[in-house]
Design a protein around this motif. Structure first.
Motif, PDB file in Angstrom:
ATOM      1  N   ALA A  44     -14.509  45.884 -21.772  1.00  0.00           N
ATOM      2  CA  ALA A  44     -13.952  46.508 -22.974  1.00  0.00           C
ATOM      3  C   ALA A  44     -12.510  46.903 -22.677  1.00  0.00           C
ATOM      4  N   ILE A  45     -11.622  46.608 -23.621  1.00  0.00           N
ATOM      5  CA  ILE A  45     -10.188  46.833 -23.449  1.00  0.00           C
ATOM      6  C   ILE A  45      -9.702  47.764 -24.547  1.00  0.00           C
ATOM      7  N   GLY A  46      -8.793  48.651 -24.208  1.00  0.00           N
ATOM      8  CA  GLY A  46      -8.151  49.502 -25.197  1.00  0.00           C
ATOM      9  C   GLY A  46      -6.661  49.600 -24.907  1.00  0.00           C
ATOM     10  N   CYS A  47      -5.831  49.602 -25.941  1.00  0.00           N
ATOM     11  CA  CYS A  47      -4.393  49.818 -25.770  1.00  0.00           C
ATOM     12  C   CYS A  47      -3.842  50.459 -27.038  1.00  0.00           C
ATOM     13  N   ILE A 166      -2.819  55.120 -21.969  1.00  0.00           N
ATOM     14  CA  ILE A 166      -2.008  54.284 -22.850  1.00  0.00           C
ATOM     15  C   ILE A 166      -2.728  52.954 -23.043  1.00  0.00           C
ATOM     16  N   ALA A 167      -3.309  52.451 -21.964  1.00  0.00           N
ATOM     17  CA  ALA A 167      -4.114  51.233 -21.995  1.00  0.00           C
ATOM     18  C   ALA A 167      -5.193  51.361 -20.932  1.00  0.00           C
ATOM     19  N   ALA A 168      -6.358  50.785 -21.186  1.00  0.00           N
ATOM     20  CA  ALA A 168      -7.476  50.934 -20.257  1.00  0.00           C
ATOM     21  C   ALA A 168      -8.382  49.714 -20.345  1.00  0.00           C
ATOM     22  N   ALA A 169      -9.125  49.479 -19.260  1.00  0.00           N
ATOM     23  CA  ALA A 169     -10.110  48.394 -19.213  1.00  0.00           C
ATOM     24  C   ALA A 169     -11.300  48.862 -18.392  1.00  0.00           C
ATOM     25  N   ILE A 170     -12.508  48.642 -18.908  1.00  0.00           N
ATOM     26  CA  ILE A 170     -13.727  48.995 -18.191  1.00  0.00           C
ATOM     27  C   ILE A 170     -14.689  47.814 -18.262  1.00  0.00           C
ATOM     28  N   LYS A 198      -3.100  40.942 -30.305  1.00  0.00           N
ATOM     29  CA  LYS A 198      -2.998  39.764 -29.443  1.00  0.00           C
ATOM     30  C   LYS A 198      -2.867  40.154 -27.981  1.00  0.00           C
ATOM     31  N   LEU A 199      -2.138  41.240 -27.700  1.00  0.00           N
ATOM     32  CA  LEU A 199      -2.026  41.687 -26.316  1.00  0.00           C
ATOM     33  C   LEU A 199      -3.384  42.128 -25.782  1.00  0.00           C
ATOM     34  N   ALA A 200      -4.160  42.833 -26.603  1.00  0.00           N
ATOM     35  CA  ALA A 200      -5.504  43.259 -26.179  1.00  0.00           C
ATOM     36  C   ALA A 200      -6.399  42.048 -25.914  1.00  0.00           C
ATOM     37  N   LEU A 201      -6.287  41.024 -26.761  1.00  0.00           N
ATOM     38  CA  LEU A 201      -7.096  39.813 -26.563  1.00  0.00           C
ATOM     39  C   LEU A 201      -6.680  39.054 -25.306  1.00  0.00           C
ATOM     40  N   ARG A 202      -5.378  39.033 -25.016  1.00  0.00           N
ATOM     41  CA  ARG A 202      -4.933  38.373 -23.781  1.00  0.00           C
ATOM     42  C   ARG A 202      -5.466  39.115 -22.559  1.00  0.00           C
TER      43      ARG A 202
END
Length: 248
Positions: A44-47, A166-170, A198-202
């Motif tokens: 899961a990605i967040g930004c 600011i941005a995270a990934a788990i 698009k940045l989150a998808l990349r």
């Protein structure tokens, strides 16, 4: 030697029989096991920037005959979550969060602050780490929302810790996504909503072993300018994926 191996195994495991027992190294093994469940869940990605927050998750299906498990949940118009780990635990936490929002609205006639909501999640997780009779929750959350203080992205984990990002990934293989986000963190502030998606998808693509499609991922957005929390439709997601390699 056989007896020694058995003795070592017993010593290693005798401190993980319940969540209240400390190991000699100062560790709570059951809490660490719960955090390991989060690491093995779907990525899961967040930004975010000052106006918008984007969540992106990988969807998993148990077989080609079943639908994928839902990893994005709307909590209120101004807040939603992405989960990694045990989906059932995430669903239960979602219901509790929605009840908290309803209770706050009824009492104060206003939307709950995102930081307060995230703090309640962390407090409930922490209680499970020091009470017998309840196991730690096996789910990690990315909580995205906007309020009068601006946009927010929080991460919660089974240990009860709470982080603002600011941005995270788990989740599984999220380190590659974190590396991508770290390389592009300076760009976040100037991005539009479409560019942020698009940045989150990349970043999510870095954690995936298969090509991203509208069947294997999902994206949600929330913003301060007439952008309530919503999950992108299949058509919107397909459009974003088609332009993923442009201006990278």
């Amino acid at each position: 030697p056989r007896h020694n191996r058995r003795a070592c195994s017993m010593f290693r495991n005798q401190y993980d029989q319940d969540v209240l027992t400390w190991s000699p190294q100062g560790r709570l093994h059951q809490v660490e096991y719960a955090m390991e469940a989060v690491k093995q869940g779907g990525a899961a990605i967040g930004c975010k920037n000052d106006e918008f927050v984007v969540l992106a998750t990988l969807k998993r299906a148990t077989s080609e005959l079943s639908s994928s498990q839902k990893k994005l949940f709307r909590i209120d118009d101004n807040v939603g979550i992405a989960i990694s780990g045990l989906t059932a635990d995430g669903t239960a936490a979602t219901k509790a969060l929605r009840n908290d929002c309803i209770s706050h609205k009824f009492t104060f006639e206003s939307q709950v602050e995102v930081a307060r909501l995230a703090g309640r999640v962390a407090d409930k997780s922490q209680i499970s780490t020091q009470r017998a009779g309840a196991r730690p929750s096996g789910v990690g959350m990315l909580i995205a929302g906007v309020d009068e203080q601006g946009s927010h992205l929080f991460q919660t984990c089974p240990s009860g810790n709470l982080y603002e990002h600011i941005a995270a990934a788990i989740g599984a293989r999220s380190q590659a996504s974190k590396t991508y986000l770290e390389r592009n963190v300076d760009k976040l502030g100037a991005l539009s909503l479409d560019q942020l998606v698009k940045l989150a998808l990349r970043a999510l693509r870095e954690a995936s072993t298969d090509p991203l499609t509208d069947k294997t991922c999902s994206v949600a957005v929330v913003g301060s300018k007439d952008t309530p929390f919503r999950i992108l439709s299949a058509e919107e997601l397909t459009s974003a994926l088609e332009g993923l390699d442009e201006q990278e």
